[in-house]
Motif scaffolding. Structure first.
Motif, mmCIF file in Angstrom:
data_model
loop_
_atom_site.group_PDB
_atom_site.id
_atom_site.type_symbol
_atom_site.label_atom_id
_atom_site.label_comp_id
_atom_site.label_asym_id
_atom_site.label_seq_id
_atom_site.Cartn_x
_atom_site.Cartn_y
_atom_site.Cartn_z
ATOM 1 N N ASP A 118 0.642 -1.085 0.028
ATOM 2 C CA ASP A 118 -0.221 0.027 0.115
ATOM 3 C C ASP A 118 1.091 1.229 -0.203
ATOM 4 O OD1 ASP A 118 -2.382 -1.433 -0.105
ATOM 5 O OD2 ASP A 118 -2.547 -1.428 2.090
ATOM 6 N N GLY A 119 1.946 1.364 0.885
ATOM 7 C CA GLY A 119 2.772 2.471 1.064
ATOM 8 C C GLY A 119 3.549 2.784 -0.549
ATOM 9 N N PHE A 120 3.860 1.447 -1.102
ATOM 10 C CA PHE A 120 4.399 1.549 -2.232
ATOM 11 C C PHE A 120 3.812 2.346 -3.517
ATOM 12 C CE2 PHE A 120 5.024 -0.375 -6.601
ATOM 13 C CZ PHE A 120 6.247 0.238 -6.918
ATOM 14 N N ARG A 121 2.394 1.718 -3.563
ATOM 15 C CA ARG A 121 1.448 2.131 -4.880
ATOM 16 C C ARG A 121 1.382 3.834 -4.191
ATOM 17 N NH1 ARG A 121 -2.930 0.096 -2.710
ATOM 18 N NH2 ARG A 121 -4.106 1.000 -4.416
ATOM 19 N N GLU A 122 1.150 4.016 -3.187
ATOM 20 C CA GLU A 122 0.827 5.682 -2.639
ATOM 21 C C GLU A 122 2.026 6.280 -3.329
ATOM 22 O OE1 GLU A 122 0.407 8.210 1.185
ATOM 23 O OE2 GLU A 122 -0.463 6.232 1.253
ATOM 24 N N ARG A 123 3.323 5.985 -2.937
ATOM 25 C CA ARG A 123 4.485 6.746 -3.294
ATOM 26 C C ARG A 123 4.645 6.603 -4.797
ATOM 27 N NH1 ARG A 123 8.724 5.315 1.682
ATOM 28 N NH2 ARG A 123 7.280 5.655 3.552
ATOM 29 N N TYR A 124 4.350 5.569 -5.283
ATOM 30 C CA TYR A 124 4.650 5.277 -7.049
ATOM 31 C C TYR A 124 3.392 6.119 -7.761
ATOM 32 C CZ TYR A 124 5.121 2.833 -11.255
ATOM 33 O OH TYR A 124 5.324 2.635 -12.754
ATOM 34 N N PHE A 125 2.475 6.255 -7.091
ATOM 35 C CA PHE A 125 1.357 7.178 -7.759
ATOM 36 C C PHE A 125 1.686 8.445 -7.546
ATOM 37 C CE2 PHE A 125 -2.225 3.914 -6.850
ATOM 38 C CZ PHE A 125 -1.837 3.010 -7.853
ATOM 39 N N ALA A 126 2.169 8.972 -6.604
ATOM 40 C CA ALA A 126 2.852 10.321 -6.483
ATOM 41 C C ALA A 126 4.064 10.622 -7.342
ATOM 42 C CB ALA A 126 3.255 10.685 -4.929
ATOM 43 N N GLU A 127 4.698 9.651 -7.498
ATOM 44 C CA GLU A 127 5.909 9.641 -8.506
ATOM 45 C C GLU A 127 5.351 9.954 -10.102
ATOM 46 O OE1 GLU A 127 9.836 7.449 -6.694
ATOM 47 O OE2 GLU A 127 8.697 6.692 -8.321
ATOM 48 N N LEU A 128 4.260 9.105 -10.332
ATOM 49 C CA LEU A 128 3.694 9.270 -11.619
ATOM 50 C C LEU A 128 2.993 10.749 -11.932
ATOM 51 C CD1 LEU A 128 2.183 5.487 -11.739
ATOM 52 C CD2 LEU A 128 3.949 6.492 -13.320
ATOM 53 N N ALA A 129 2.405 10.937 -10.871
ATOM 54 C CA ALA A 129 1.413 12.259 -11.032
ATOM 55 C C ALA A 129 2.532 13.461 -11.406
ATOM 56 C CB ALA A 129 0.761 12.448 -9.723
ATOM 57 N N ALA A 130 3.927 13.199 -10.720
ATOM 58 C CA ALA A 130 4.809 14.337 -10.869
ATOM 59 C C ALA A 130 5.633 14.032 -12.026
ATOM 60 C CB ALA A 130 5.999 14.424 -9.763
ATOM 61 N N ASN A 131 5.274 13.164 -12.904
ATOM 62 C CA ASN A 131 6.016 12.807 -14.252
ATOM 63 C C ASN A 131 5.228 12.772 -15.391
ATOM 64 O OD1 ASN A 131 7.877 11.587 -16.152
ATOM 65 N ND2 ASN A 131 7.848 9.581 -15.117
ATOM 66 N N PRO A 132 4.550 13.741 -15.639
ATOM 67 C CA PRO A 132 3.524 13.617 -16.898
ATOM 68 C C PRO A 132 4.243 13.313 -18.092
ATOM 69 C CG PRO A 132 3.849 15.938 -16.269
ATOM 70 C CD PRO A 132 4.571 15.214 -14.972
ATOM 71 N N GLU A 133 5.290 13.658 -18.242
ATOM 72 C CA GLU A 133 6.035 13.214 -19.591
ATOM 73 C C GLU A 133 6.210 11.677 -19.713
ATOM 74 O OE1 GLU A 133 7.606 15.232 -17.349
ATOM 75 O OE2 GLU A 133 7.192 17.197 -18.135
ATOM 76 N N GLY A 134 6.603 11.084 -18.350
ATOM 77 C CA GLY A 134 6.778 9.736 -18.742
ATOM 78 C C GLY A 134 5.379 9.023 -19.043
ATOM 79 N N VAL A 135 4.323 9.538 -18.131
ATOM 80 C CA VAL A 135 3.122 8.879 -18.472
ATOM 81 C C VAL A 135 2.535 9.220 -19.676
ATOM 82 C CG1 VAL A 135 0.670 8.945 -17.597
ATOM 83 C CG2 VAL A 135 2.411 9.104 -15.954
#
Length: 119
Positions: free
Chosen positions: A62-79
């Protein structure tokens, strides 16, 4: 668009549809020729720090998903790069190298993409 996650070491199947590798590192023991026509979008992989923190421990999922989703939200170019690699219709299979087929970045990434579909 259908999304699923699959271990990269399993044989390719026509049911996979469009295959996209989403790990930061190329999978050990697999040549690009053996893997075939696969897009590699490493820009959406978890950071090294997050990957090391998680250590594939299910208790930290659960902590991984939360942190990973935050990384993805801060990485619009990658997404955006991943969305570009995905087929707009049909099945897309996100490939990962981890042993755990339930707790890995590709499973989390499928969840993130489903929750953040472009409308």
């Amino acid at each position: 668009m259908q999304l699923r996650a699959k271990r990269v070491y399993l044989a390719a199947d026509p049911e996979d549809g469009n295959r996209v590798l989403v790990d930061r590192l190329w999978p050990r023991g697999l040549s690009k020729e053996k893997l075939g026509d696969v897009a590699w979008v490493r820009e959406v992989a978890p950071s090294d720090a997050l990957r090391k923190w998680f250590g594939h421990e299910p208790a930290k999922w659960d902590g991984f998903r939360e942190r990973y989703f935050a990384e993805l939200a801060a990485n619009p170019e990658g997404v955006a790069a991943l969305r570009k690699a995905l087929a707009p219709k049909g099945r897309n299979t996100l490939l990962f190298g981890a042993h755990d087929e339930e707790h890995n970045n590709a499973v989390a990434l499928c969840e993130y993409l489903q929750a953040h579909r472009k409308r």
